[in-house]
Structures are given as C-alpha cells and as structure tokens.
Design an enzyme around this catalytic site. Structure first.
Site, PDB file in Angstrom:
ATOM      1  N   SER A  61       0.790  -1.223   0.000  1.00 12.95           N
ATOM      2  CA  SER A  61       0.000   0.000   0.000  1.00 12.95           C
ATOM      3  C   SER A  61       0.826   1.278   0.000  1.00 12.95           C
ATOM      4  O   SER A  61       0.316   2.338  -0.315  1.00 12.95           O
ATOM      5  CB  SER A  61      -0.944   0.010   1.195  1.00 12.95           C
ATOM      6  OG  SER A  61      -0.200   0.015   2.383  1.00 12.95           O
ATOM      7  N   HIS A  93      -5.401  -4.726  -0.412  1.00 14.98           N
ATOM      8  CA  HIS A  93      -5.361  -3.695  -1.460  1.00 14.98           C
ATOM      9  C   HIS A  93      -5.490  -4.308  -2.848  1.00 14.98           C
ATOM     10  O   HIS A  93      -4.882  -3.835  -3.814  1.00 14.98           O
ATOM     11  CB  HIS A  93      -4.084  -2.861  -1.333  1.00 14.98           C
ATOM     12  CG  HIS A  93      -4.073  -2.029  -0.090  1.00 14.98           C
ATOM     13  ND1 HIS A  93      -4.723  -0.823   0.008  1.00 14.98           N
ATOM     14  CD2 HIS A  93      -3.561  -2.274   1.132  1.00 14.98           C
ATOM     15  CE1 HIS A  93      -4.577  -0.339   1.225  1.00 14.98           C
ATOM     16  NE2 HIS A  93      -3.875  -1.197   1.933  1.00 14.98           N
ATOM     17  N   LYS A 104     -12.281  -2.186   2.958  1.00 14.79           N
ATOM     18  CA  LYS A 104     -11.746  -1.289   1.925  1.00 14.79           C
ATOM     19  C   LYS A 104     -12.687  -1.348   0.708  1.00 14.79           C
ATOM     20  O   LYS A 104     -13.750  -0.759   0.753  1.00 14.79           O
ATOM     21  CB  LYS A 104     -10.306  -1.666   1.582  1.00 14.79           C
ATOM     22  CG  LYS A 104      -9.366  -1.551   2.818  1.00 14.79           C
ATOM     23  CD  LYS A 104      -7.920  -1.580   2.460  1.00 14.79           C
ATOM     24  CE  LYS A 104      -6.995  -1.801   3.644  1.00 14.79           C
ATOM     25  NZ  LYS A 104      -7.019  -0.783   4.682  1.00 14.79           N
TER      26      LYS A 104
END
Ligand code: PLP
Length: 429
Positions: free
Chosen positions: A216, A244, A275
């Site tokens: 990230s 991610h 996320k």
C-alpha cells in the site's frame, strides 16, 4: 476526572514527554474530520464556509455535477485519499442492505461466534467469500488485522518456517511475531533472496511464504508468479494479504492471484471487508476447509472477540453480490488508474508502482510532501503526504488513490492541481 496520586502524575509526565518527542520528530499524525459520507467528493468539518450548501464551517468547492453516490453532498473536496476503491461504501444498495440487516438481525450479538454469536448471515457471507475467491471455505474476523494476528500462531509450530517480505503490512509482522515458527525475512520482492531463504528453510517441516498481494505504500504488486514457482520448487505454501487487491485487481476483481493467473497456486488468502468491499469493517481468511476448521478451533482473535455486527455483514454481502453479478465496476478501475498515471507522468511527476490505483507521487523531501498536500487541499483536492518513519527517509511522497467512481473530470482536476502546486513549490520546473 483526572486520576490523582504520585503514580498517575508520573505517568502523565512520561506520556506528555513521549508525545512531545513525537511532535518534535515531525511524525505526529493528525486527523482531518469528514462531515459527510465518504464518496469521491466529501465535506471536511471546520475549514471555512463554502458554496456547496453544506454545513456552516465545512470546506468545499463551488458546485460541480457530482457522479458519486453520496447525493447528500452536491459538491465538495475531491477525495483521493481513500481505500474505498470501488466507491461501494456510499452505494445505495450497500447502504440499504445494511439497514435491512440491522432491522432483521439487530445491532449485534453481544458474544463471540461459538457461544451465541453466529447468525445465518454470517454463514452466508462466509460461503459467498469462499465462492468469490474460488476457495473451499472462509472464516470471518472483526478485521483483517485480526485475521493476520490469528493465522500464523494457529497454523505454524516450532517445527515450521515462515518467510516474509520485509515490507509486509504491520499486521502480518505482528501475526508472525505471535507464532513460534522459525522466521525468515526476505528483501522486498527480491526473488533471489527468497530463493536463498527457501533453501535455508528446507530443514523445517513446513514452509509458508507470506506476502502482501499489493503493497500500500508503493502501489507495487508482488511477483506472485515467481513466488509460486519458487514455492513449488522448494515445496512451500503461499499466503497473500489481499487488502489492497480484493474487489478490483484481475479481470473479475478477484485479486492479485487472478491478475497474475495463479489462483490455483496460492493456498491461503487473508483480506478485508473494510476497503473495496463496502468499506465498513471486518476481515477473513479463505482457503482449504481443514485450515478454516482449525482456525475456528484455535485462532484467538476469532475465539475471543465479538461477532461481526449484522449491518456490517449486510454491507459486505451486498458488495460481493454486486461484484459477482458483473465485472463492470472492477474493470472501470483500470482505465481510471491509467488516466491518472499517464497524465501525471506526462506532466513530469514520478509515480511509483505500476497498474495499481495506489499512485504515490514521489517527492523525496518530507516538508515538500507536507506543504504540497496542504496546498492541494486548498485547491479542493484531498491527498496526504507520507514521510519517515511511514516510508524510508528521503522517499517522502503524496499518496493518491484512484476510485472507480472518480469521474474523468475529477482526475483531470487533480492532475491540474498537482501541476500548479508542483510548479509553485519547485517540484516541477
Ligand atoms: N493488511 C493490509 C495490507 C492493510 O493495508 C490493512 C489495513 O490497512 C490491514 C491488513 C488491516 O485491515 P483491517 O482494516 O481490516 O484491519
């Protein structure tokens, strides 16, 4: 009420001095307060009244057509600083699913899963996660931090070995610390070093290579094909953290393993629901059924922490439905990322990583990153500067995150603001 006594006074002095040290080192993290939903546009509290009709004291731009789902925010700061990669945290269907789950199943379970905390929605979501990743089973946690804290200790013994990329996320590092396996740290994405460590680790019963799928801070993607080849050669298992990547990497958003064509070679996936998958909270492990069964028996963050609240389960479940119905949302991500990366490079900036919506604008100097980020906000663009110790010394940057719900106009405005601010502060000629 402040506690009294010599010990309390001593503690207070010690804490204040430590806080002063943090401020002195320039590593103090302050939090900007958002006064709206998190969409591609948002309102910040306390920044001067704006023209968007937001609350008094909010900070905004003059009204522009807003393509985001947060209809309550007609215009605002353009947000390039969120892991809300697909914009699903403000998607009307995701919000409706949360409200329905709340009404039907209540606020929460007041309990851990195995005592009195499992509802049909938890089982449904686990089944859906396993189906999404094409794995045998899945187990939910309160967060991916917990999933990472819980897996290594449950799986590995002093007879085993874990080989970890040196830049893995803090929660992987902490999870590995908690286990008694033999620990090897290989240089970031360095396959020669990984191979050397795998050779050294042949003496152990089982070898597990652990890596972030996408990193990230740099927006770089782990070389999973090469990692899986080495794992095959040296008889090791592969674990990836897909926080991610889940929802948007790969043709169907399955993640790094799909993007790189190794879905059948990665054994264990940990990821987050906090996320791209609705952005609320929660994490999971998905993989072979006996592993998931073992985690339900042995994994401490699962055994000793409350069940996921129904509203949170409702959000994630709907987000997965949307992704499994069509790959259009996941696919729209790549074009947006490409637009930003190529326009910024053409403007003269260096963007780290490749093909990932995390686009770190490399500036080098910590002060430059911080003043440029502040000036970007003055122009209505929300980005954050990162400097040491979050990233290595001399590698300060502004991290930009693209979302599928940014319009082309949002992206162009961001590039335009960067160009102006970069020239003003000497980052561009
Ligand atoms: N792993 C990685 C790579 C992350 O970036 C994060 C969150 O920042 C986590 C794990 C923890 O995820 P969660 O927020 O679900 O605890």
């Amino acid at each position: 009420r402040a506690a009294s006594g010599a010990a309390a006074a001593q503690l207070r002095r010690r804490l204040e001095s430590e806080l002063e040290d943090i401020r002195g080192a320039g590593t103090w993290k302050s939090e900007r307060v958002i006064a709206s939903r998190q969409g591609p546009h948002l309102r910040l509290a306390g920044g001067g009244a704006g023209a968007c009709g937001g609350e008094e004291g909010s900070r905004c731009l003059p009204p522009v057509p807003c393509p985001c789902f947060s209809l309550s925010v007609p215009a605002g700061i353009i947000n390039f600083c969120a892991n809300n990669y697909l914009g699903l945290s403000s998607h009307p269907e995701v919000i409706r699913a949360a409200v329905e789950a709340l009404e039907k199943f209540g606020a929460g379970l007041s309990s851990v899963r195995f005592i009195c905390g499992t509802q049909s929605i938890h089982k449904d979501l686990e089944e859906k996660i396993a189906r999404f990743h094409q794995r045998e089973d899945a187990i939910l946690y309160a967060s991916c931090f917990d999933a990472n804290a819980g897996i290594f200790e449950a799986l590995l013994t002093p007879e085993d070995a874990v080989l970890s990329d040196e830049l893995n996320h803090a929660s992987i590092i902490d999870g590995i610390r908690l286990c008694k396996a033999n620990k090897y740290r290989y240089k970031h994405m360095d396959m020669q070093d990984l191979e050397a460590k795998l050779k050294e680790a042949q003496k152990h019963r089982l070898r597990l290579v652990a890596t972030d799928g996408a990193f990230s801070m740099d927006g770089d993607i782990a070389p999973l094909r090469e990692i899986c080849q080495l794992a095959h050669k040296y008889d090791a298992l592969v674990f990836i953290d897909e926080c991610h990547a889940t929802g948007f990497l790969g043709p169907n958003g399955r993640g790094t393993d799909e993007l790189l064509g190794v879905m059948d070679k990665v054994t264990i996936i940990n990821s987050t629901l906090g996320k791209a998958l609705g952005g609320a909270a929660g994490g999971y492990t998905t993989g072979p059924k006996p592993l998931i069964d073992l985690l339900r028996q042995r994994s401490r963050p699962y055994l000793f922490s409350n069940s996921l609240p129904p509203a949170v389960v409702g959000c994630a479940s709907k987000a997965l439905d949307l992704l499994m119905e069509s790959n259009a949302i996941a696919q729209s991500m790549a074009a947006k990322t490409q637009r930003f990366r190529s326009k910024m490079t053409a403007a003269g900036f260096t963007i780290s990583g490749k093909d990932h919506p995390i686009c770190p604008v490399m500036l080098g100097d910590a002060r430059l990153a911080s003043v440029m980020a502040e000036d970007m906000l003055n122009r209505g663009i929300y980005v954050i500067g990162f400097s040491y110790p979050v990233v290595p010394k001399g590698k300060a940057r502004i991290r930009v995150q693209i979302s599928a719900v940014h319009s082309d106009e949002d992206i162009d405005r961001c590039v335009h603001a960067f160009t102006e601010v970069g020239r003003k502060h000497g980052a561009l000629p």
